[in-house]
Scaffold this motif. Structure first.
Motif, mmCIF file in Angstrom:
data_model
loop_
_atom_site.group_PDB
_atom_site.id
_atom_site.type_symbol
_atom_site.label_atom_id
_atom_site.label_comp_id
_atom_site.label_asym_id
_atom_site.label_seq_id
_atom_site.Cartn_x
_atom_site.Cartn_y
_atom_site.Cartn_z
ATOM 1 N N UNK A 1 0.894 -1.413 0.298
ATOM 2 C CA UNK A 1 -0.119 -0.183 -0.219
ATOM 3 C C UNK A 1 0.490 1.478 -0.534
ATOM 4 N N UNK A 2 0.742 2.029 -0.538
ATOM 5 C CA UNK A 2 1.009 3.470 -0.704
ATOM 6 C C UNK A 2 1.595 4.146 0.834
ATOM 7 N N UNK A 3 0.330 4.374 1.907
ATOM 8 C CA UNK A 3 0.665 4.808 2.599
ATOM 9 C C UNK A 3 1.791 3.922 3.537
ATOM 10 N N UNK A 4 2.047 2.526 3.448
ATOM 11 C CA UNK A 4 2.265 1.317 4.068
ATOM 12 C C UNK A 4 3.967 1.304 4.519
ATOM 13 N N UNK A 5 4.469 0.999 6.271
ATOM 14 C CA UNK A 5 5.710 1.708 6.678
ATOM 15 C C UNK A 5 7.285 1.277 5.659
ATOM 16 N N UNK A 6 8.571 1.756 5.642
ATOM 17 C CA UNK A 6 9.505 1.453 4.846
ATOM 18 C C UNK A 6 9.791 0.048 5.478
ATOM 19 N N UNK B 1 18.320 0.768 12.166
ATOM 20 C CA UNK B 1 17.197 1.026 11.124
ATOM 21 C C UNK B 1 15.519 1.115 11.901
ATOM 22 N N UNK B 2 14.583 1.243 11.378
ATOM 23 C CA UNK B 2 13.510 1.551 11.631
ATOM 24 C C UNK B 2 12.637 2.045 11.076
ATOM 25 N N UNK B 3 11.431 1.700 11.540
ATOM 26 C CA UNK B 3 10.525 2.020 10.233
ATOM 27 C C UNK B 3 9.015 2.900 11.496
ATOM 28 N N UNK B 4 7.667 3.049 11.107
ATOM 29 C CA UNK B 4 6.879 3.459 11.849
ATOM 30 C C UNK B 4 5.620 2.819 10.966
ATOM 31 N N UNK B 5 4.986 2.706 11.897
ATOM 32 C CA UNK B 5 3.783 1.475 11.587
ATOM 33 C C UNK B 5 2.480 2.761 11.457
ATOM 34 N N UNK C 1 12.093 -15.748 10.797
ATOM 35 C CA UNK C 1 14.122 -16.526 10.641
ATOM 36 C C UNK C 1 14.434 -15.069 9.903
ATOM 37 N N UNK C 2 13.824 -13.535 8.744
ATOM 38 C CA UNK C 2 14.056 -12.332 8.732
ATOM 39 C C UNK C 2 13.183 -11.543 8.995
ATOM 40 N N UNK C 3 11.874 -12.547 8.563
ATOM 41 C CA UNK C 3 11.173 -11.444 8.533
ATOM 42 C C UNK C 3 10.033 -10.851 9.703
ATOM 43 N N UNK C 4 9.225 -9.846 10.194
ATOM 44 C CA UNK C 4 8.854 -9.496 11.008
ATOM 45 C C UNK C 4 6.913 -8.867 11.085
ATOM 46 N N UNK D 1 4.051 -7.467 6.734
ATOM 47 C CA UNK D 1 5.018 -8.077 6.780
ATOM 48 C C UNK D 1 6.057 -7.219 6.364
ATOM 49 N N UNK D 2 7.291 -7.291 7.582
ATOM 50 C CA UNK D 2 8.333 -6.062 7.072
ATOM 51 C C UNK D 2 9.608 -7.115 7.029
ATOM 52 N N UNK D 3 10.118 -6.357 6.828
ATOM 53 C CA UNK D 3 11.612 -7.319 6.304
ATOM 54 C C UNK D 3 12.599 -5.480 7.146
ATOM 55 N N UNK D 4 13.806 -5.033 7.497
ATOM 56 C CA UNK D 4 13.947 -4.762 8.036
ATOM 57 C C UNK D 4 14.771 -3.276 6.595
ATOM 58 N N UNK D 5 14.718 -2.289 7.073
ATOM 59 C CA UNK D 5 15.224 -1.113 5.638
ATOM 60 C C UNK D 5 16.365 -0.851 5.899
ATOM 61 N N UNK D 6 16.492 -0.045 4.816
ATOM 62 C CA UNK D 6 17.816 -0.139 4.694
ATOM 63 C C UNK D 6 18.290 1.339 4.650
#
Length: 374
Positions: free
Chosen positions: A27-32, A340-344, A355-358, A369-374
């Motif tokens: 989605x366009x408003x999804x977190x990084x 690294x961080x993002x905002x929900x 293992x790697x996903x949050x 479904x999140x991965x670590x933002x670069x």
């Protein structure tokens, strides 16, 4: 393991609703860092997202004629919904070795809960078993499923056969008082339960007591037990302790102040990461992440958050910390200058990890479904 008890304190009564289907697009408003999103039931504190063999299971309140809870399973890679099933009321949820285990309140002959085992890929029901506890806390180790809240039961993962069930031992009961996944753990040598006075370790084969750590000045255990290497780590209010994994003897103990509340712990390569919140006067409202020495619990580094930490979970090599402002931070060590961080959002959410996903499941029925933002 991830902390859920702040979800209990902040979410209040969740509104039931129907949120079906899923979207594999971002989605366009999804977190990084968003890989995909989906619509899911509103979460309960007893069913954080969990992953096995690439399949993601989530549970929550769901309005339907057949029940008020729903278990939904997705392909963790792209968010494709594989299957779902309505249950009367989900009491607990875990996943391991390609299977998903869910507790449902009630059962035959006065049992407190019914436990179901499903094949994660197909949704086939493999077996069901009644237990005399609420099955709020569930964990799997060495082909055994352990279930607790009112008693502690051990079931064979192959067919659900009840191996043993303990209602109490030496005056110690098995009541879940905080987050269910934070009070029960197991390995091939012991099953560990954090109770109102400390920690007990039982034999996996027959449920007999191996050791008990019950100090007079320890509050109710609400984080851990976390067995790693030679130690078991536990937290309560503003305290963290390291116990010998074999004997239960105290190795060290650290305190963070009377207004602090430990929310989660994570064993890093050479240190223990501890997330805590302070939300009472006169100290104010904030969160802190500490890095402690594994040897003696002394503080090495700390990082302050502007708002309290409410959620934690762990990937293979990262500690994931969520605040009540919706900030999610990936941490491996605090000596790094940037994490690294993002905002929900500022709404209440639950965190789970593979293992790697949050995975973040929010109270408005959105799953990220999140991965670590670069």
């Amino acid at each position: 393991m991830p902390s859920r008890r702040s979800f209990l304190a902040t979410s209040g009564t969740l509104l039931a609703g129907v949120l079906a289907g899923c979207s594999g697009t971002i989605l366009s408003q999804s977190p990084d860092g968003t890989q995909w999103t989906a619509s899911v039931p509103e979460p309960t504190s007893l069913s954080p997202p969990c992953v096995t063999n690439g399949w993601l299971a989530v549970g929550g309140y769901h309005s339907s004629q057949s029940g008020n809870s729903q278990l939904a399973v997705f392909d963790a890679t792209d968010g494709t919904r594989q299957w779902d099933i309505d249950l009367e009321r989900i009491t607990g949820l875990t996943a391991s070795d390609g299977r998903i285990y869910a507790g449902e309140r009630g059962g035959p002959r006065g049992a407190q809960a019914q436990i179901y085992a499903f094949d994660a890929s197909s949704g086939e029901q493999l077996w069901t078993q009644a237990v005399n506890n609420l099955a709020s806390a569930l964990t799997v180790s060495d082909e055994t499923l352990y279930a607790a809240n009112g008693s502690l039961a051990a079931l064979e993962t192959s067919d659900g056969t009840l191996r043993w069930e303990q209602s109490s031992i030496d005056g110690i009961d098995f009541t879940v008082i905080a987050a269910p996944d934070d009070q029960l753990a197991a390995d091939d040598t012991a099953v560990y339960f954090g109770n109102q006075g400390g920690v007990v370790a039982l034999s996996p084969s027959n449920g007999t007591l191996l050791w008990a750590w019950q100090p007079e000045d320890w509050p109710s255990t609400t984080v851990g037990p976390l067995p790693v290497d030679t130690h078991v780590y536990v937290g309560a209010d503003g305290n963290v302790a390291a116990l010998d994994r074999t004997t239960g003897q105290l190795q060290w103990r650290s305190s963070f102040g009377m207004d602090a509340r430990v929310q989660g712990v994570h064993k890093a390569e050479s240190s223990l990461l501890v997330a805590e919140s302070t939300a009472q006067a006169p100290s104010g409202t904030f969160g802190t992440l500490y890095e402690l020495s594994l040897q003696n619990g002394t503080e090495r580094y700390e990082r302050r958050f502007e708002t309290p930490v409410t959620q934690t979970t762990s990937t293979l090599d990262r500690f994931i910390v969520g605040t009540d402002a919706g900030q999610v931070t990936w941490v491996d060590r605090l000596s790094s200058f940037e994490q690294a961080q993002t905002t929900i959002s500022s709404e209440t959410f639950l965190l789970g990890a593979g293992d790697e996903q949050v995975f973040a499941q929010t109270t408005n029925g959105t799953l990220y479904a999140l991965t670590q933002p670069s």
